[in-house]
Design a protein around this motif. Structure first.
Motif, short mmCIF file in Angstrom:
data_model
loop_
_atom_site.label_atom_id
_atom_site.label_comp_id
_atom_site.label_asym_id
_atom_site.label_seq_id
_atom_site.Cartn_x
_atom_site.Cartn_y
_atom_site.Cartn_z
N MET A 1 -25.81 48.20 -9.79
CA MET A 1 -26.07 49.17 -10.87
C MET A 1 -26.56 48.46 -12.12
O MET A 1 -26.08 47.38 -12.45
N GLU A 2 -27.53 49.10 -12.77
CA GLU A 2 -28.06 48.46 -13.98
C GLU A 2 -27.06 48.51 -15.13
O GLU A 2 -26.34 49.49 -15.27
N LYS A 3 -27.06 47.44 -15.90
CA LYS A 3 -26.19 47.38 -17.08
C LYS A 3 -26.66 48.35 -18.13
O LYS A 3 -27.87 48.56 -18.29
N ARG A 4 -25.74 48.92 -18.88
CA ARG A 4 -26.13 49.75 -20.02
C ARG A 4 -26.60 48.83 -21.14
O ARG A 4 -26.17 47.69 -21.26
N TRP A 5 -27.51 49.37 -21.98
CA TRP A 5 -28.09 48.59 -23.09
C TRP A 5 -27.02 47.90 -23.93
O TRP A 5 -27.13 46.72 -24.24
N GLU A 6 -25.96 48.65 -24.22
CA GLU A 6 -24.90 48.09 -25.10
C GLU A 6 -24.17 46.92 -24.45
O GLU A 6 -23.58 46.10 -25.13
N GLU A 7 -24.21 46.87 -23.11
CA GLU A 7 -23.47 45.81 -22.42
C GLU A 7 -24.32 44.54 -22.23
O GLU A 7 -23.81 43.51 -21.81
N THR B 1 -26.62 41.19 -22.89
CA THR B 1 -26.70 40.08 -23.84
C THR B 1 -28.06 40.16 -24.52
O THR B 1 -28.95 40.90 -24.07
N ALA B 2 -28.23 39.37 -25.58
CA ALA B 2 -29.51 39.35 -26.29
C ALA B 2 -30.64 38.95 -25.34
O ALA B 2 -31.73 39.52 -25.38
N ASP B 3 -30.38 37.98 -24.48
CA ASP B 3 -31.37 37.54 -23.49
C ASP B 3 -31.80 38.69 -22.58
O ASP B 3 -32.99 38.90 -22.34
N GLU B 4 -30.79 39.39 -22.09
CA GLU B 4 -31.07 40.50 -21.15
C GLU B 4 -31.84 41.63 -21.85
O GLU B 4 -32.73 42.24 -21.27
N GLY C 1 -30.24 42.68 -31.18
CA GLY C 1 -30.64 44.02 -30.76
C GLY C 1 -31.81 44.03 -29.79
O GLY C 1 -32.39 45.09 -29.52
N GLY C 2 -32.20 42.87 -29.28
CA GLY C 2 -33.26 42.81 -28.28
C GLY C 2 -34.66 42.75 -28.86
O GLY C 2 -35.66 42.83 -28.14
N CYS C 3 -34.77 42.61 -30.17
CA CYS C 3 -36.09 42.53 -30.80
C CYS C 3 -36.56 41.08 -30.91
O CYS C 3 -35.77 40.15 -30.79
N ILE C 4 -37.85 40.94 -31.17
CA ILE C 4 -38.44 39.62 -31.36
C ILE C 4 -38.99 39.55 -32.78
O ILE C 4 -40.03 40.14 -33.07
N PRO C 5 -38.28 38.88 -33.68
CA PRO C 5 -38.81 38.73 -35.04
C PRO C 5 -40.15 38.00 -35.01
O PRO C 5 -40.28 36.98 -34.36
N PHE C 6 -41.13 38.59 -35.67
CA PHE C 6 -42.50 38.05 -35.71
C PHE C 6 -42.79 37.77 -37.18
O PHE C 6 -43.10 38.66 -37.95
N LEU C 7 -42.59 36.50 -37.55
CA LEU C 7 -42.63 36.15 -38.97
C LEU C 7 -43.99 35.59 -39.35
O LEU C 7 -44.63 34.93 -38.54
N ALA C 8 -44.42 35.83 -40.56
CA ALA C 8 -45.67 35.25 -41.04
C ALA C 8 -45.36 34.32 -42.20
O ALA C 8 -44.86 34.74 -43.23
N LEU C 9 -45.68 33.03 -41.98
CA LEU C 9 -45.49 32.03 -43.03
C LEU C 9 -46.74 32.04 -43.90
O LEU C 9 -47.66 31.26 -43.70
N GLU C 10 -46.79 32.94 -44.85
CA GLU C 10 -48.00 33.10 -45.66
C GLU C 10 -48.09 31.98 -46.70
O GLU C 10 -47.13 31.70 -47.39
N GLY C 11 -49.26 31.34 -46.79
CA GLY C 11 -49.43 30.21 -47.70
C GLY C 11 -48.93 28.92 -47.04
O GLY C 11 -49.02 28.76 -45.83
N HIS C 12 -48.40 28.01 -47.85
CA HIS C 12 -47.93 26.70 -47.35
C HIS C 12 -46.40 26.70 -47.21
O HIS C 12 -45.70 27.05 -48.16
#
Lengths: 209, 450
Positions: B1-7, B9-12, B337-348
């Motif tokens: 059975m598939e795991k529920r979202w809340e159960e 891990t971040a990887d999963e 929460g399963g997201c992928i932060p996509f950061l922009a290093l603007e400038g130097h």
């Protein structure tokens, strides 16, 4: 005593610095001397910025302290300050671009270093640069821009200065956001500066030379 | 059975998000119908390639390529920015032409111009845009100011939503003045007295504000339908948009549009403790903003543009004290929460690399503007995927040969072993199309991993 204000301001001790100014004003000291000390304090701030000991917040904060000191001293001034100026610089954010933070820091550092700065503001039409150079006889022009649209505006501005027959009279520096050596070459400017102290160094070099 | 979202891990959770992207749905929830088997194969190969580049577990088949433009697609189509902001259909059409012409592996949608009429309805003051303070052919630009006053930190922290509605929003939207008259919602508690809370809604300024909101909402929806349609169509052609939404580093949230650059600088010296408390207070709100957006769009990448932490904008000490701790917590919250932060290093950002490399491996993507890419690869690149960093100046003023040389160097250094996506370093408006084309084509050719 006089040396203290210089260093206190250079160390960014706002309350102490303002207290010292108040004490010296109450003691009846020449307000011009107080202003001169304050200006020298900010010059040290600029030097520490060049040495990477200080950063942009320190420059901005020192400007805010200096502004308060100027406001305190101004009412006591009997004659206008006769500051010996190093030379004249025209500065502005080029046409189409309305960003002003970087430009304002450059104007401030040029001013405290002793230049007479003509700040044309933001979104400056090319003709306004030409007119100001003519009017003031400035030897240095600083073009600021943040966006890629500024590349063309900078080129247009340099072109207009050239067309007006003023190109040999001025050195032109550019800076801000996406500017670099490639943009400098495209625009036909004389130098690219990465920050406000670069602008000061460039202006000093040109005006002495 | 598939795991529920809340159960999970971040990887999963992250894996589940990618699996969902690999089985795209149409707007009715049915399996997306691709326009050709080739489009379907491309779509899936693109997602897999990006997934491998981000996760750092497997070297992708080749260096993925993305294009992250600002107004370029519209300018390149011969439109003014003003036209792109006011004619949603033409905006979407220009974007489609852009994608089909340059064929990047992923894109972030046609939303950059935004709905011009919507800003007009609300009398938006935070930005100038074409026809409203900026020429028709130029991009919108921010009007910096102290929209939050130095003495308002307690007000902000006590009830951020109340502060935003009653103080901040009326200052940046001319049409939302009525919000100032509304009481906090938390006063609505029990029968006795409940009606008092609703009296302000009878007042003409409040009703005018709500009328503007209804109109603005309708306009935003009209625009969003076109944008959604555009994303859907491009997906059927094999080009995924995997941008799920955006949030900000707490320091930039306060420094960019609330206190302003000068305001937040003064606060670091004059009221550092208040500033630190406020950064902590809004941190969970910034996490929620990203998670909420990802849930709405179904896409995991949450864009975080980084501004005031750049080299020389803060001292090392200030960066570690004011900027980094809450940004890191926002990233960790999103990853959790399963997201992928996509950061922009603007400038130097060269001086920050040692600090910011301290993040979980394979969970983030960083768009690198003017920072030295080789140095970024040695530090941040050990734990994260890097995007970039072909300079705006080169795309605009350089030659295809210069672009090739730049891309080759990037693939040889940053591309080594995977964990790299070819792309521009900063969002761009003007560029030579042949340079943009060269960047994409060269990376697809030279970037194949053997």
């Amino acid at each position: 005593m006089a040396k203290d204000l210089v260093n206190t301001l250079a160390d960014l001790k706002e309350k102490e610095a303002l207290g010292m100014v108040q004490d010296r004003l109450s003691a009846g000291e020449d307000p011009l001397r107080i202003l001169d000390d304050a200006r020298r304090g900010v010059e040290i701030v600029g030097k520490r910025f060049s040495d990477e000991e200080y950063f942009i917040p320190d420059l901005v904060y020192s400007g805010e302290i200096l502004k308060q000191i100027t406001d305190m001293v101004k009412p006591k001034l009997t004659k206008a300050a006769e500051v010996k100026r190093l030379g004249k610089v025209v500065v502005g954010t080029v046409a189409g671009d309305i960003h002003d933070i970087g430009k304002d820091i450059v104007v401030f550092m040029l001013d405290v270093t002793g230049f007479e700065v003509f700040d044309l503001g933001i979104d400056v039409p090319v003709q306004k640069f030409v007119d100001k150079i003519k009017e003031t006889g400035s030897g240095v022009v600083g073009l600021s821009g943040f966006l890629t649209l500024a590349f063309q505006s900078m080129k247009d501005t340099v072109g207009a200065i050239e067309k007006a027959g003023l190109r040999n009279q001025v050195k032109i520096m550019i800076g801000g956001g996406q500017m670099d050596e490639q943009v400098r070459s495209f625009a036909g400017a004389d130098a690219y500066g990465k920050d406000a102290m670069d602008a000061v160094k460039l202006a000093k070099g040109w005006i002495r030379g | 059975m598939e795991k529920r979202w809340e159960e999970m891990t971040a990887d999963e959770k992250q894996e589940a998000q990618f699996q969902k992207l690999l089985r795209p749905k149409d707007h009715e929830g049915n399996d997306l119908k691709f326009q050709s088997p080739e489009a379907e194969a491309n779509y899936k190969a693109n997602i897999t390639r990006i997934k491998d580049a981000i996760q750092l577990k497997k070297t992708p088949d080749r260096v993925p390529v993305t294009l992250l433009p600002s107004m370029f697609p519209f300018i390149n189509a011969g439109m003014t920015v003003q036209e792109a902001m006011y004619d949603y259909d033409r905006c979407a059409l220009a974007f489609k032409k852009f994608i089909l012409e340059f064929k990047p592996d992923m894109h972030i949608g046609a939303a950059a111009p935004g709905p011009g009429k919507f800003y007009e309805i609300l009398d938006y003051k935070l930005y100038s845009w074409p026809g409203h303070g900026v020429a028709p052919e130029h991009s919108y630009q921010c009007n910096e100011g102290e929209y939050m006053k130095a003495e308002e930190y307690d007000l902000l922290m006590t009830d951020p939503s109340f502060y935003f509605r009653n103080f901040y929003l009326p200052r940046v939207f001319g049409a939302l003045q009525g919000f100032q008259m509304l009481p906090p919602l938390t006063g609505i508690l029990e029968m006795y007295g409940v009606a008092f809370n609703f009296i302000p809604y009878a007042l003409p300024p409040v009703q005018a504000t709500y009328k503007a909101l209804f109109e603005a909402g309708a306009e935003a929806l009209k625009w969003a339908m076109v944008m959604g349609g555009s994303n859907g169509e491009l997906a059927t052609l094999g080009f995924p948009n995997i941008l799920g939404g955006f949030t900000k580093a707490p320091f930039d949230t306060i420094g960019d549009t609330l206190r302003g650059t000068k305001g937040i600088i003064m606060d670091m010296y004059r009221q550092p403790d208040k500033l630190l408390q406020a950064l902590e207070a809004i941190m969970p709100i910034m996490i929620g903003m990203g998670l909420g957006a990802a849930q709405q769009t179904g896409n995991p990448l949450i864009f975080i543009p980084l501004h005031k932490g750049a080299d020389s904008f803060l001292s090392d000490e200030q960066f570690k004290k004011f900027y980094w701790p809450t940004l890191k917590q926002v990233m960790l919250g999103l990853i959790e929460g399963g997201c992928i932060p996509f950061l922009a290093l603007e400038g130097h950002w060269g001086s920050r690399l040692n600090v910011i490399q301290d993040i979980p491996k394979g969970k983030t993507v960083w768009m690198v503007d003017q920072t030295d890419m080789a140095k970024a690869k040695e530090t941040l690149g050990k734990n994260a995927c890097l995007i970039g960093n072909v300079p705006s100046s080169m795309l605009n003023l350089g030659t295809p040969d210069e672009v090739k040389a730049c891309c080759k160097k990037l693939i040889d250094t940053a591309g080594k072993g995977g964990g790299f996506i070819m792309g521009n370093g900063a969002f761009f408006d003007e560029a030579k199309p042949e340079n943009v084309k060269t960047m994409v084509d060269f990376a697809k050719d030279y970037g194949v991993y053997k």
